[in-house]
Design a protein around this motif. Structure first.
Motif, PDB file in Angstrom:
ATOM      1  N   ALA A 117       0.836  -1.205   0.000  1.00 12.34           N
ATOM      2  CA  ALA A 117       0.000   0.000   0.000  1.00 12.34           C
ATOM      3  C   ALA A 117       0.869   1.253   0.000  1.00 12.34           C
ATOM      4  CB  ALA A 117      -0.921  -0.009   1.219  1.00 12.34           C
ATOM      5  N   VAL A 118       1.924   1.238   0.824  1.00  9.79           N
ATOM      6  CA  VAL A 118       2.817   2.392   0.898  1.00  9.79           C
ATOM      7  C   VAL A 118       3.565   2.580  -0.415  1.00  9.79           C
ATOM      8  CG1 VAL A 118       4.901   3.293   2.006  1.00  9.79           C
ATOM      9  CG2 VAL A 118       3.102   2.267   3.393  1.00  9.79           C
ATOM     10  N   ARG A 119       4.045   1.468  -0.999  1.00  9.76           N
ATOM     11  CA  ARG A 119       4.785   1.563  -2.253  1.00  9.76           C
ATOM     12  C   ARG A 119       3.903   2.074  -3.383  1.00  9.76           C
ATOM     13  NH1 ARG A 119       7.536  -4.153  -3.066  1.00  9.76           N
ATOM     14  NH2 ARG A 119       7.933  -3.242  -5.114  1.00  9.76           N
ATOM     15  N   SER A 120       2.644   1.649  -3.386  1.00  9.21           N
ATOM     16  CA  SER A 120       1.718   2.112  -4.416  1.00  9.21           C
ATOM     17  C   SER A 120       1.476   3.615  -4.277  1.00  9.21           C
ATOM     18  CB  SER A 120       0.401   1.344  -4.324  1.00  9.21           C
ATOM     19  OG  SER A 120      -0.524   1.828  -5.265  1.00  9.21           O
ATOM     20  N   GLU A 121       1.280   4.047  -3.022  1.00  6.95           N
ATOM     21  CA  GLU A 121       1.064   5.470  -2.769  1.00  6.95           C
ATOM     22  C   GLU A 121       2.326   6.280  -3.093  1.00  6.95           C
ATOM     23  OE1 GLU A 121       0.026   8.454   0.985  1.00  6.95           O
ATOM     24  OE2 GLU A 121       0.023   6.279   1.240  1.00  6.95           O
ATOM     25  N   ARG A 122       3.488   5.739  -2.716  1.00  5.28           N
ATOM     26  CA  ARG A 122       4.737   6.444  -2.953  1.00  5.28           C
ATOM     27  C   ARG A 122       5.038   6.547  -4.446  1.00  5.28           C
ATOM     28  NH1 ARG A 122       8.540   7.683   0.821  1.00  5.28           N
ATOM     29  NH2 ARG A 122       6.636   7.945   2.037  1.00  5.28           N
ATOM     30  N   TYR A 123       4.671   5.491  -5.185  1.00  6.84           N
ATOM     31  CA  TYR A 123       4.868   5.518  -6.641  1.00  6.84           C
ATOM     32  C   TYR A 123       4.087   6.681  -7.256  1.00  6.84           C
ATOM     33  CZ  TYR A 123       4.334   4.275 -11.566  1.00  6.84           C
ATOM     34  OH  TYR A 123       4.309   4.316 -12.937  1.00  6.84           O
ATOM     35  N   MET A 124       2.858   6.907  -6.793  1.00  6.17           N
ATOM     36  CA  MET A 124       2.052   8.006  -7.308  1.00  6.17           C
ATOM     37  C   MET A 124       2.668   9.365  -6.944  1.00  6.17           C
ATOM     38  SD  MET A 124      -0.189   6.603  -9.088  1.00  6.17           S
ATOM     39  CE  MET A 124      -1.017   8.137  -9.492  1.00  6.17           C
ATOM     40  N   LEU A 125       3.289   9.431  -5.760  1.00  9.08           N
ATOM     41  CA  LEU A 125       3.947  10.674  -5.365  1.00  9.08           C
ATOM     42  C   LEU A 125       5.161  10.950  -6.252  1.00  9.08           C
ATOM     43  CD1 LEU A 125       3.787  10.347  -1.467  1.00  9.08           C
ATOM     44  CD2 LEU A 125       2.418  11.835  -2.922  1.00  9.08           C
ATOM     45  N   TYR A 126       5.955   9.887  -6.547  1.00 15.79           N
ATOM     46  CA  TYR A 126       7.083  10.054  -7.469  1.00 15.79           C
ATOM     47  C   TYR A 126       6.591  10.615  -8.803  1.00 15.79           C
ATOM     48  CZ  TYR A 126       9.715   6.860  -4.367  1.00 15.79           C
ATOM     49  OH  TYR A 126      10.333   6.273  -3.306  1.00 15.79           O
ATOM     50  N   ILE A 156       6.133  20.403  -1.404  1.00 15.57           N
ATOM     51  CA  ILE A 156       7.146  19.858  -2.316  1.00 15.57           C
ATOM     52  C   ILE A 156       6.864  20.312  -3.747  1.00 15.57           C
ATOM     53  CG2 ILE A 156       8.070  17.728  -3.305  1.00 15.57           C
ATOM     54  CD1 ILE A 156       7.634  16.442  -0.553  1.00 15.57           C
ATOM     55  N   LEU A 157       5.597  20.305  -4.132  1.00 11.19           N
ATOM     56  CA  LEU A 157       5.237  20.769  -5.480  1.00 11.19           C
ATOM     57  C   LEU A 157       5.524  22.259  -5.628  1.00 11.19           C
ATOM     58  CD1 LEU A 157       1.880  18.844  -6.085  1.00 11.19           C
ATOM     59  CD2 LEU A 157       4.168  18.288  -6.930  1.00 11.19           C
ATOM     60  N   LYS A 158       5.368  23.014  -4.541  1.00 16.26           N
ATOM     61  CA  LYS A 158       5.704  24.442  -4.563  1.00 16.26           C
ATOM     62  C   LYS A 158       7.197  24.623  -4.829  1.00 16.26           C
ATOM     63  CE  LYS A 158       4.938  28.875  -3.725  1.00 16.26           C
ATOM     64  NZ  LYS A 158       4.060  29.718  -4.563  1.00 16.26           N
ATOM     65  N   ALA A 159       8.016  23.771  -4.194  1.00 15.10           N
ATOM     66  CA  ALA A 159       9.457  23.829  -4.433  1.00 15.10           C
ATOM     67  C   ALA A 159       9.777  23.467  -5.881  1.00 15.10           C
ATOM     68  CB  ALA A 159      10.178  22.876  -3.479  1.00 15.10           C
ATOM     69  N   CYS A 160       9.074  22.471  -6.411  1.00 16.01           N
ATOM     70  CA  CYS A 160       9.300  22.061  -7.805  1.00 16.01           C
ATOM     71  C   CYS A 160       8.963  23.189  -8.775  1.00 16.01           C
ATOM     72  CB  CYS A 160       8.463  20.820  -8.132  1.00 16.01           C
ATOM     73  SG  CYS A 160       8.971  19.320  -7.252  1.00 16.01           S
ATOM     74  N   SER A 161       7.946  23.992  -8.439  1.00 13.03           N
ATOM     75  CA  SER A 161       7.542  25.075  -9.335  1.00 13.03           C
ATOM     76  C   SER A 161       8.620  26.146  -9.465  1.00 13.03           C
ATOM     77  CB  SER A 161       6.244  25.718  -8.820  1.00 13.03           C
ATOM     78  OG  SER A 161       6.462  26.408  -7.599  1.00 13.03           O
ATOM     79  N   LYS A 162       9.546  26.196  -8.503  1.00 11.53           N
ATOM     80  CA  LYS A 162      10.633  27.178  -8.548  1.00 11.53           C
ATOM     81  C   LYS A 162      11.699  26.812  -9.567  1.00 11.53           C
ATOM     82  CE  LYS A 162      10.081  28.758  -3.763  1.00 11.53           C
ATOM     83  NZ  LYS A 162       9.770  30.148  -4.116  1.00 11.53           N
ATOM     84  N   SER A 163      11.588  25.616 -10.145  1.00 12.01           N
ATOM     85  CA  SER A 163      12.595  25.186 -11.126  1.00 12.01           C
ATOM     86  C   SER A 163      12.165  25.503 -12.563  1.00 12.01           C
ATOM     87  CB  SER A 163      12.843  23.680 -10.983  1.00 12.01           C
ATOM     88  OG  SER A 163      11.706  22.945 -11.404  1.00 12.01           O
TER      89      SER A 163
END
Length: 353
Positions: free
Chosen positions: A212-221, A256-263
């Motif tokens: 369950a965690v790996r599935s959720e983490r995969y979606m986050l990646y 984290i997505l906010k940090a990504c937007s700075k790139s």
């Protein structure tokens, strides 16, 4: 049904033993499989440049050199390659020898055959245990046949080697059935059990929660890489960095997505660049967008206060300069030109009395 198109054009082929595909490939990370196949291809190609090395593989697959090294260590641990250090001071400069998988397989069959003859009596005694007997019966139903004595001995060896109970062995067989839709050799099952053991998974509940965690983490990646504009899968080192953001720094995905937007204004964005932003926020104990907003307001207030202090200082300094001459100017402008002439004449007459 699967079939292959026939084409007379010869662009070269690399034959991979089915043993690798059936037994070793499923137990490995996809990146490790890519490293193995690329290295194996060059080992089989007589026209391959002798300068092709680990750095070449890293550049070809667009991954860090450390991931290539980790892959070879993984395969060496599985006893299907040997690493030979080359002369020189570079620890990453070595040759990789690909072992004959067919030979390894045949040697294992001979060993297992000897074990069957010497351990038949032990199978009978162990099978008297109700939980063991129930496990074997359930596995028979999953694979659609009766396990032979050699397979039973191998399963018992796996249980002793990794200290796993019958429920975990049965869980591994059920996982393979649900994932592949077919039965696999005991070696394949051992690979799964080994991975679970390395991940500290000791019960079926641990395995279920891990999936369950790996599935959720995969979606986050995937979400993070979409925000960065990457269409590829994250490397092992990139996954480790991202895992730190969630597990070590306890960051919200929105932050984290906010940090990504700075790139977006950077020519070559990377996970390492975002990691620098995340670390700076973590040092300020910023965990979510609300914390970030408060920090930005605090910084803005500090700037306003500094600007106000600077303005007041400038005004005070200006007042001081104006006051030095202000009284003279005001007094001077109180008279008309005729009055000033009269004052000057009077002053001159008094001087020459």
């Amino acid at each position: 049904m699967f079939f292959k198109e026939v084409n007379e054009a010869d662009l070269g082929e690399t034959a991979i033993a089915n043993i690798f595909i059936d037994i070793f490939m499923p137990m490995a990370d996809g990146l490790y499989v890519k490293v193995y196949l690329l290295g194996y291809k060059n080992a089989c190609d007589p026209s391959c440049s002798p300068k092709f090395n680990n750095n070449s593989i890293a550049k070809n697959l667009n991954i860090p050199l450390s991931d290539v090294i980790s892959a070879w260590k993984f395969w060496e641990n599985k006893n299907i390659i040997k690493i030979h250090k080359n002369d020189g001071s570079d620890d990453f400069d070595y040759s990789v020898e690909f072992l004959d998988l067919k030979k390894l397989y045949m040697e294992n069959i001979i060993v297992n055959t000897k074990s069957i003859k010497s351990n038949t009596s032990s199978i009978v005694s162990v099978a008297e245990n109700p939980s063991i007997r129930k496990m074997f019966n359930s596995i028979n139903q999953i694979v659609g046949r009766h396990l032979d004595p050699g397979e039973k001995i191998s399963i018992l060896d796996i249980m002793n080697k990794y200290n796993m109970n019958p429920d975990m062995i049965l869980c591994a067989y059920e996982h393979v059935r649900d994932k592949t839709g077919s039965s696999k050799p005991v070696k394949y099952i051992e690979g799964i059990i080994r991975n679970w053991y390395d991940a500290n998974l000791y019960t079926p509940q641990d395995v279920e929660e891990s999936f369950a965690v790996r599935s959720e983490r995969y979606m986050l990646y995937k979400t993070i890489f979409n925000e960065l504009g990457f269409s590829r899968q994250p490397s092992r080192s990139e996954k480790q960095l991202i895992d730190e953001w969630f597990d070590k720094f306890d960051m919200d995905i929105e932050l984290i997505l906010k940090a990504c937007s700075k790139s977006k204004n950077i020519s070559n964005p990377s996970v390492s660049y975002i990691n620098g932003i995340i670390k700076s926020w973590n040092n300020k104990n910023i965990k979510n967008l609300e914390d970030l907003k408060k920090d930005e307001e605090t910084q803005k207030n500090k700037v306003n206060i500094n600007n106000k202090v600077s303005t007041n200082a400038a005004n005070n300094n200006d007042t001081y300069k104006r006051t030095k001459f202000h009284n003279f100017n005001e007094t001077f402008t109180q008279y008309t030109p005729e009055e000033l002439d009269e004052i000057i004449e009077k002053s001159q007459r008094e001087k020459f009395k």
